[in-house]
Structure formats: C-alpha cells, structure tokens
Design a protein around this motif. Structure first.
Motif, PDB file in Angstrom:
ATOM      1  N   GLU A   1      35.978  37.758  47.237  1.00 28.28           N
ATOM      2  CA  GLU A   1      37.204  37.920  46.453  1.00 28.28           C
ATOM      3  C   GLU A   1      38.347  37.134  47.117  1.00 28.28           C
ATOM      4  O   GLU A   1      39.484  37.627  47.219  1.00 28.28           O
ATOM      5  N   LEU A   2      38.049  35.917  47.561  1.00 29.18           N
ATOM      6  CA  LEU A   2      39.053  35.062  48.175  1.00 29.18           C
ATOM      7  C   LEU A   2      39.562  34.049  47.162  1.00 29.18           C
ATOM      8  O   LEU A   2      38.816  33.576  46.293  1.00 29.18           O
ATOM      9  N   LEU A   3      40.856  33.686  47.282  1.00 29.42           N
ATOM     10  CA  LEU A   3      41.472  32.808  46.288  1.00 29.42           C
ATOM     11  C   LEU A   3      40.809  31.437  46.243  1.00 29.42           C
ATOM     12  O   LEU A   3      40.788  30.788  45.197  1.00 29.42           O
ATOM     13  N   LYS A   4      40.271  30.975  47.341  1.00 26.12           N
ATOM     14  CA  LYS A   4      39.643  29.660  47.370  1.00 26.12           C
ATOM     15  C   LYS A   4      38.151  29.697  47.018  1.00 26.12           C
ATOM     16  O   LYS A   4      37.476  28.669  47.081  1.00 26.12           O
ATOM     17  N   GLU A   5      37.657  30.866  46.638  1.00 30.74           N
ATOM     18  CA  GLU A   5      36.232  30.994  46.343  1.00 30.74           C
ATOM     19  C   GLU A   5      35.870  30.234  45.065  1.00 30.74           C
ATOM     20  O   GLU A   5      36.632  30.206  44.100  1.00 30.74           O
ATOM     21  N   SER A   6      34.686  29.614  45.066  1.00 30.22           N
ATOM     22  CA  SER A   6      34.217  28.934  43.850  1.00 30.22           C
ATOM     23  C   SER A   6      32.732  29.195  43.578  1.00 30.22           C
ATOM     24  O   SER A   6      32.244  28.809  42.512  1.00 30.22           O
ATOM     25  N   TYR A   7      32.029  29.817  44.549  1.00 26.12           N
ATOM     26  CA  TYR A   7      30.636  30.176  44.289  1.00 26.12           C
ATOM     27  C   TYR A   7      30.606  31.438  43.433  1.00 26.12           C
ATOM     28  O   TYR A   7      31.135  32.478  43.834  1.00 26.12           O
ATOM     29  N   CYS A   8      29.981  31.325  42.260  1.00 23.44           N
ATOM     30  CA  CYS A   8      30.130  32.391  41.272  1.00 23.44           C
ATOM     31  C   CYS A   8      28.828  32.599  40.495  1.00 23.44           C
ATOM     32  O   CYS A   8      28.038  31.667  40.312  1.00 23.44           O
ATOM     33  N   THR A   9      28.637  33.839  40.017  1.00 21.02           N
ATOM     34  CA  THR A   9      27.507  34.188  39.153  1.00 21.02           C
ATOM     35  C   THR A   9      28.052  34.758  37.856  1.00 21.02           C
ATOM     36  O   THR A   9      29.002  35.548  37.863  1.00 21.02           O
ATOM     37  N   TYR A  10      27.452  34.372  36.737  1.00 17.61           N
ATOM     38  CA  TYR A  10      27.875  34.910  35.436  1.00 17.61           C
ATOM     39  C   TYR A  10      26.637  35.110  34.561  1.00 17.61           C
ATOM     40  O   TYR A  10      25.577  34.542  34.815  1.00 17.61           O
ATOM     41  N   THR A  11      26.791  35.924  33.535  1.00 16.10           N
ATOM     42  CA  THR A  11      25.645  36.259  32.687  1.00 16.10           C
ATOM     43  C   THR A  11      25.935  35.971  31.214  1.00 16.10           C
ATOM     44  O   THR A  11      27.077  35.969  30.768  1.00 16.10           O
ATOM     45  N   GLY A  12      24.873  35.760  30.454  1.00 12.02           N
ATOM     46  CA  GLY A  12      24.898  35.641  29.003  1.00 12.02           C
ATOM     47  C   GLY A  12      23.689  36.359  28.442  1.00 12.02           C
ATOM     48  O   GLY A  12      22.969  37.064  29.165  1.00 12.02           O
ATOM     49  N   PHE A  13      23.428  36.166  27.150  1.00  7.69           N
ATOM     50  CA  PHE A  13      22.280  36.841  26.553  1.00  7.69           C
ATOM     51  C   PHE A  13      21.745  36.037  25.374  1.00  7.69           C
ATOM     52  O   PHE A  13      22.424  35.176  24.806  1.00  7.69           O
TER      53      PHE A  13
END
Length: 494
Positions: free
Chosen positions: A368-380
């Motif tokens: 949860e850092l402001l410079k973070e860019s590694y991310c996971t997201y979901t769809g269906f």
C-alpha cells in the motif's frame, strides 16, 4: 411446395424470402386427391410477436360472425386486419364476411412498437353447418386436473423450478340439424381458466416474461404461482419411468387440454383445482364435476442446504511473460512480471444457467505504498447452460466498471486490460471463469476527490449462480491470505 418422393402424403413447404413484404403474409395451399380437395393456409410473420392477443385462435368463425379481441397486458393503440372481414381499428371488434370459402384471417394488436397476433379460421358458408356452429355445447362430460407426468408431483421450493399439470375439459355431444355435434370449449372460454387453492382462492399467473417467483421478494404473500409457459429450468428428477396414460375414447373434437406450470416457495403439500367461465357466463369447477379427478396434489420440496464441498474451483496458468519459475517448491508467481490464471468454478451434478454479480472485480497491490505498481486484478467470463433463447455467452473477459474507469485515470494510465481470452482458452458451458491477472505497471491508486473506485474493488467478489434446477448458489471469492495472497483466489459461501 416440394413433394416428398418417399411418401406421397407429405409435402415440404419452403417460404420465399419475405424481405420487404408486409408484416403478415398469408399463403394458401390447395391439396387435391381425385375430385376431392382441401386447403391449408400458412401464416408468415415478418416480426416476432411480443404481445399476447386474447383469444389468440378462433377455430370456428361462421360467416358474419363477430369477435372482439384484446391485448392481455396493455391497451392497444390500434388493430390491423390481414385477410377477409372487417375490424374496428380502435376497439378490436372483428366481423367476418357474409360468405367465405374457408380461408384464414390474422388480427394484429399494436401497442407502441410491439405487436401480437390472433388467427381466425373461417368456416365454409353451408347453412346446416353454420346453424350447428352457432349452437354451443350444453354440458360437460369431464373437467379434470392431473399431473403432466404421473410420477412427477414434486417441485423445489426455489420459485423457479416448475411442475406441470394438465387440465382436461371435455364436452358432451348434442343433436344438431345434421345429427350429432361435438363442440369443444373455445379459446375464449379457455382464456378464463384459473387454478385455485384448496380453499378456493385463485393462484396468480406470472406476468409474461417472468421466469418464476422471487425468493427475495419482501412483503409478498405469494407462495405458489402458475405460468402458462415452460421455462428453461429442469424438472426435479423422478427416478422412475413415466406411468402409462389412460387412452381417451371420445372424439378429439370434444376435448381441450391445457398444460400450466406451477412454481412454489414453501416446502409444503398443497391441493389445487380449476375453474373456467363458459359462453353463457356460468362458472364450472373441476372438483364439482369429479371430487377425485378434479383435484391434484403437489409437494414443495425444501431446497438443499448449501455446502462449500459441492463446488470446485480449479486454476490454470494461461499466459506469462518476462520471467521464469524458481525455487523448490516451485514459485510460479514472484519471478514473473506478467501472469494470467483462469479459475473455473463448477458444481457437482449441475450446470449454471445464469449469473448475477454484486461485485465483479477485485484489485490488490503488492504493498500500500504510493510508488507501488505491482498489482493483481480480476475479471470474469460466463457461459450459461444452453437453452432456446439464451443470452449470448461471454466472448471474452468482463470487468467491473470501477476497474475500467480506474485504469483510465491519468495517474494510473493502464492500457493492458485484456478483454479477450488468452491463447485457445474458453469458458466451459454451465461454468463461471474468474481471471486473475498480475502486472508490474498498474500505478497505485487511493480514492480521492469523490472517486471511490477502491471502495468497490477492495471488496470480495459477490455473485449468485442459478443452476439448471433453479437453485441459487450465493458465493464469494476473495484473495488468499498471507504475504502472497494476491496470487490465489479462495471460494466461500456468502
């Protein structure tokens, strides 16, 4: 017409292209055998009927006969006639021609951009036949209500599954000018048919287009309802061979049989009967005609309690780039920049017929850092169990609107939401697919300035799947726990 070379009794009718033709086209076919001949009329509709006209079929319209048509659910803006006769465009009152050779007319009721149709069969102008047609049936021989399948009298109390019942109405013959006349109840009389509870209160008919009772409907006293149409959900299995039907011995001209479909929301046994109004405005009750055959008993069955053990959620890696697997045990996530896994949800012994999402996407950054860019997201993606008129299946991955909007924010500027299936993958019929994508370049976002994307996307996936028996499966998917929780999904009951 194309005669069948293998059977001279059969001919195949193939209509011509009706592009640009009238809304209704009538094509009359003459069939001859020596000196004898007969006719059939094919009604071709160039627009699918949406509205219901009552009566929808008049099978014995005499010369100069009259019939008023109505729309079942909406006031008609106007009425249009195709074929012989006259119609009042404002009231729907139809008058047949004085003389007719036995053709067919079609009446169209129009409300807004939608329409419905009724078919009128004209009778040849023979005085003896006309006199007989104007004389209607006098008494009933049978008025019975029975199971559509003698072994099927149980229905799940989920509001969607149905059990069919048949209502048979048979009239007695009477003496006409030409001898014995068999006159069945008319479509107009059948339109008054009502199913009753044991105490005499009417069972509501479902509105057109409604698939069943809503178990979440608050304040509604309805526990049973009737539909005039078969829906897409399977019957409760009987586990036995259908019982043989008793042969009917009276002429078909005397009988009318109507099948209706019953829904329920209570696990109780209930008895039902029927009534209808005749051409003289008198009411007839099935149990008064026969106390045994005029009543049918149905049982609402309790819906099985949900168990997470009935579900399967299997993951499959379908894409990865910029990295490699490392370590023992093998780490298939943390040394890759991009990965996509498809998680397929299925259930034991059923297929899913529909899906409804309260929350359809999640998002989680590595920190949860402001410079973070590694991310996971979901769809269906969802492909329903196929049935006539089914909604189109997903042709790719879908995402919650908040995720799509977040990706377009200038501070995020993520252009890699992939709406297509990876590789040759697809979603199996009757199952739900959840996609889990990991990317190194989705800039961190926190809600500000009234934009509350995270307020939605930080919540678990909440969805309801309806199976082929009409049972609702209320499920929840979350990210796994621990430091690498964003790499996996966990399935729970809501």
């Amino acid at each position: 017409m194309r005669p069948d070379p293998a059977d001279p009794r059969i001919a195949h009718f193939v209509p011509k292209d009706q592009a640009g033709a009238a809304q209704v086209v009538l094509q009359r076919i003459k069939v001859s055998c020596g000196a004898e001949s007969g006719y059939a009329t094919v009604v071709i509709l160039n627009r699918a009927p949406v509205l219901k006209v009552e009566p929808f079929h008049v099978s014995t319209m005499p010369p100069s006969g009259m019939q008023t048509f109505t729309l079942a659910d909406y006031p008609a803006d106007r009425w249009v006639l195709f074929g012989a006769g006259e119609i009042d465009s404002a009231t729907g009152a139809y008058t047949a021609p004085e003389s007719d050779a036995g053709e067919v007319s079609v009446v169209a009721g129009i409300a807004g951009i939608h329409s419905g149709f009724a078919v009128i069969e004209h009778q040849p102008n023979r005085p003896q036949q006309v006199a007989s047609l104007r004389a209607r049936w006098k008494t009933l021989n049978r008025f019975e209500i029975s199971l559509n399948n003698a072994n099927r009298n149980r229905v799940l109390a989920n509001g969607l599954q149905q059990v069919g019942i048949d209502i048979l109405i048979e009239t007695n013959s009477f003496e006409g000018d030409e001898g014995v006349v068999w006159d069945p109840v008319s479509d107009l009389e059948l339109s008054t048919l009502v199913i009753l509870h044991e105490d005499g209160t009417e069972v509501d008919y479902l509105s057109p287009g409604c698939e069943g009772l809503d178990p979440d409907e608050t304040g509604s006293p309805r526990k049973w309802a009737v539909s005039k149409v078969r829906n897409r959900f399977d019957y409760l299995p009987t586990g036995s061979t259908p019982a043989a039907q008793v042969p009917l011995r009276t002429p078909a001209d005397a009988r009318r049989t109507v099948t209706v479909y019953v829904h329920c929301l209570e696990a109780e046994v209930s008895k039902f009967k029927a009534k209808f109004q005749d051409h003289s405005n008198g009411w007839h009750y099935s149990q008064e005609k026969d106390e045994t055959k005029g009543v049918v008993q149905l049982e609402g069955v309790r819906v099985p309690a949900p168990s997470i053990s009935n579900y399967s959620m299997v993951a499959k890696r379908v894409a990865s780039r910029m990295g490699s697997d490392h370590g023992q045990p093998l780490d298939t996530f943390n040394y890759w920049h991009y990965t996509t896994d498809y998680w397929v949800i299925s259930a034991r012994d059923v297929q899913f017929a529909s899906a409804r999402f309260d929350h359809a996407s999640m998002i989680r950054w590595e920190s949860e850092l402001l410079k973070e860019s590694y991310c996971t997201y979901t769809g269906f993606a969802f492909k329903p169990r196929r049935y006539p008129g089914a909604v189109p299946a997903s042709t790719g991955i879908e995402y919650q609107a908040e995720l799509q909007l977040l990706a377009k924010e200038s501070l995020v500027n993520f252009k890699e939401l992939d709406y297509g299936f990876k590789g040759q993958e697809d979603v199996a019929e009757g199952s739900l697919l959840l996609s889990l994508d990991r990317a190194p370049n989705l800039n961190y976002w926190y809600d500000t300035g009234g934009k509350k994307y995270r307020e939605v996307l930080d919540k678990p996936l909440l969805f309801t799947l309806i199976d082929n028996f009409g049972i609702a499966h209320r499920l929840k998917a979350t990210f796994g726990g621990g430091a690498d929780g964003r790499n996996t999904l966990t399935l729970e009951l809501q």
